[in-house]
Design a protein around this motif. Structure first.
Motif, PDB file in Angstrom:
ATOM      1  N   ILE A   6       0.842  -1.199   0.000  1.00 22.21           N
ATOM      2  CA  ILE A   6       0.000   0.000   0.000  1.00 22.21           C
ATOM      3  C   ILE A   6       0.875   1.246   0.000  1.00 22.21           C
ATOM      4  O   ILE A   6       0.534   2.259  -0.594  1.00 22.21           O
ATOM      5  CB  ILE A   6      -0.972  -0.033   1.186  1.00 22.21           C
ATOM      6  CG1 ILE A   6      -1.959  -1.161   0.959  1.00 22.21           C
ATOM      7  CG2 ILE A   6      -1.654   1.309   1.385  1.00 22.21           C
ATOM      8  CD1 ILE A   6      -3.170  -1.213   1.785  1.00 22.21           C
ATOM      9  N   ARG A   7       2.035   1.145   0.637  1.00 19.58           N
ATOM     10  CA  ARG A   7       2.971   2.272   0.638  1.00 19.58           C
ATOM     11  C   ARG A   7       3.437   2.577  -0.794  1.00 19.58           C
ATOM     12  O   ARG A   7       3.537   3.737  -1.186  1.00 19.58           O
ATOM     13  CB  ARG A   7       4.149   1.958   1.533  1.00 19.58           C
ATOM     14  CG  ARG A   7       5.172   3.060   1.569  1.00 19.58           C
ATOM     15  CD  ARG A   7       6.276   2.724   2.520  1.00 19.58           C
ATOM     16  NE  ARG A   7       6.396   3.845   3.418  1.00 19.58           N
ATOM     17  CZ  ARG A   7       7.069   3.853   4.522  1.00 19.58           C
ATOM     18  NH1 ARG A   7       7.696   2.769   4.914  1.00 19.58           N
ATOM     19  NH2 ARG A   7       7.142   4.926   5.260  1.00 19.58           N
ATOM     20  N   ASP A   8       3.714   1.528  -1.583  1.00 23.32           N
ATOM     21  CA  ASP A   8       4.089   1.732  -2.989  1.00 23.32           C
ATOM     22  C   ASP A   8       2.972   2.446  -3.741  1.00 23.32           C
ATOM     23  O   ASP A   8       3.228   3.363  -4.530  1.00 23.32           O
ATOM     24  CB  ASP A   8       4.370   0.398  -3.686  1.00 23.32           C
ATOM     25  CG  ASP A   8       5.589  -0.319  -3.147  1.00 23.32           C
ATOM     26  OD1 ASP A   8       6.495   0.370  -2.640  1.00 23.32           O
ATOM     27  OD2 ASP A   8       5.609  -1.559  -3.229  1.00 23.32           O
ATOM     28  N   LEU A   9       1.751   2.007  -3.496  1.00 24.87           N
ATOM     29  CA  LEU A   9       0.606   2.611  -4.178  1.00 24.87           C
ATOM     30  C   LEU A   9       0.427   4.062  -3.760  1.00 24.87           C
ATOM     31  O   LEU A   9       0.059   4.914  -4.567  1.00 24.87           O
ATOM     32  CB  LEU A   9      -0.662   1.813  -3.875  1.00 24.87           C
ATOM     33  CG  LEU A   9      -1.919   2.215  -4.622  1.00 24.87           C
ATOM     34  CD1 LEU A   9      -1.730   2.064  -6.123  1.00 24.87           C
ATOM     35  CD2 LEU A   9      -3.099   1.395  -4.151  1.00 24.87           C
ATOM     36  N   ASP A  10       0.719   4.367  -2.503  1.00 22.40           N
ATOM     37  CA  ASP A  10       0.585   5.735  -2.003  1.00 22.40           C
ATOM     38  C   ASP A  10       1.681   6.640  -2.557  1.00 22.40           C
ATOM     39  O   ASP A  10       1.411   7.768  -2.967  1.00 22.40           O
ATOM     40  CB  ASP A  10       0.627   5.725  -0.478  1.00 22.40           C
ATOM     41  CG  ASP A  10       0.391   7.101   0.120  1.00 22.40           C
ATOM     42  OD1 ASP A  10      -0.510   7.806  -0.381  1.00 22.40           O
ATOM     43  OD2 ASP A  10       1.096   7.463   1.073  1.00 22.40           O
ATOM     44  N   ARG A  11       2.899   6.128  -2.582  1.00 24.00           N
ATOM     45  CA  ARG A  11       4.036   6.974  -2.988  1.00 24.00           C
ATOM     46  C   ARG A  11       4.247   7.032  -4.500  1.00 24.00           C
ATOM     47  O   ARG A  11       4.638   8.059  -5.032  1.00 24.00           O
ATOM     48  CB  ARG A  11       5.304   6.481  -2.318  1.00 24.00           C
ATOM     49  CG  ARG A  11       5.268   6.721  -0.831  1.00 24.00           C
ATOM     50  CD  ARG A  11       6.565   6.399  -0.202  1.00 24.00           C
ATOM     51  NE  ARG A  11       6.484   6.703   1.230  1.00 24.00           N
ATOM     52  CZ  ARG A  11       7.503   6.714   2.025  1.00 24.00           C
ATOM     53  NH1 ARG A  11       8.699   6.453   1.566  1.00 24.00           N
ATOM     54  NH2 ARG A  11       7.347   6.984   3.296  1.00 24.00           N
ATOM     55  N   THR A  12       4.037   5.914  -5.185  1.00 25.78           N
ATOM     56  CA  THR A  12       4.265   5.876  -6.636  1.00 25.78           C
ATOM     57  C   THR A  12       3.103   5.175  -7.331  1.00 25.78           C
ATOM     58  O   THR A  12       3.265   4.067  -7.863  1.00 25.78           O
ATOM     59  CB  THR A  12       5.590   5.171  -6.967  1.00 25.78           C
ATOM     60  OG1 THR A  12       5.545   3.866  -6.387  1.00 25.78           O
ATOM     61  CG2 THR A  12       6.785   5.934  -6.468  1.00 25.78           C
ATOM     62  N   PRO A  13       1.930   5.793  -7.333  1.00 20.16           N
ATOM     63  CA  PRO A  13       0.774   5.130  -7.954  1.00 20.16           C
ATOM     64  C   PRO A  13       0.966   4.879  -9.445  1.00 20.16           C
ATOM     65  O   PRO A  13       0.514   3.874  -9.980  1.00 20.16           O
ATOM     66  CB  PRO A  13      -0.376   6.095  -7.683  1.00 20.16           C
ATOM     67  CG  PRO A  13       0.260   7.408  -7.415  1.00 20.16           C
ATOM     68  CD  PRO A  13       1.595   7.102  -6.811  1.00 20.16           C
TER      69      PRO A  13
END
Length: 88
Positions: A6-13
């Motif tokens: 989810i952090r990946d999706l938040d930072r680099t969608p």
């Protein structure tokens, strides 16, 4: 298939979306173990597959709001609430 956080999706969608476009889908996993599958729609595809379902829901929701706002509150109830708010 690559698994993102989810952090990946938040930072680099864009990275996650580009991967799902290139590979067909991407999995996003949360800390507590829940998983989400991101799959791109075909070009020109509608978000709601059944347009009648979406339209029906909007009409029902709009009717509910109209009916809710149409009801008049009796003056006796308004006076009772006013007295409660005033602390009398």
């Amino acid at each position: 298939m690559n698994v993102f956080t989810i952090r990946d999706l938040d930072r680099t969608p864009r990275k996650v979306l580009d991967f799902s476009l290139r590979e067909g889908s991407a999995v996003v996993r949360g800390r507590s173990g829940e998983a989400f599958l991101i799959t791109p729609l075909a070009k020109g595809a509608d978000v709601l597959p059944d347009k009648r379902f979406g339209r029906r829901w909007i009409e029902e929701h709009t009717d509910w709001r109209a009916n809710r706002c149409r009801k008049k509150v009796p003056a006796s109830q308004v006076a009772a609430v006013d007295h409660l708010l005033a602390g009398e």
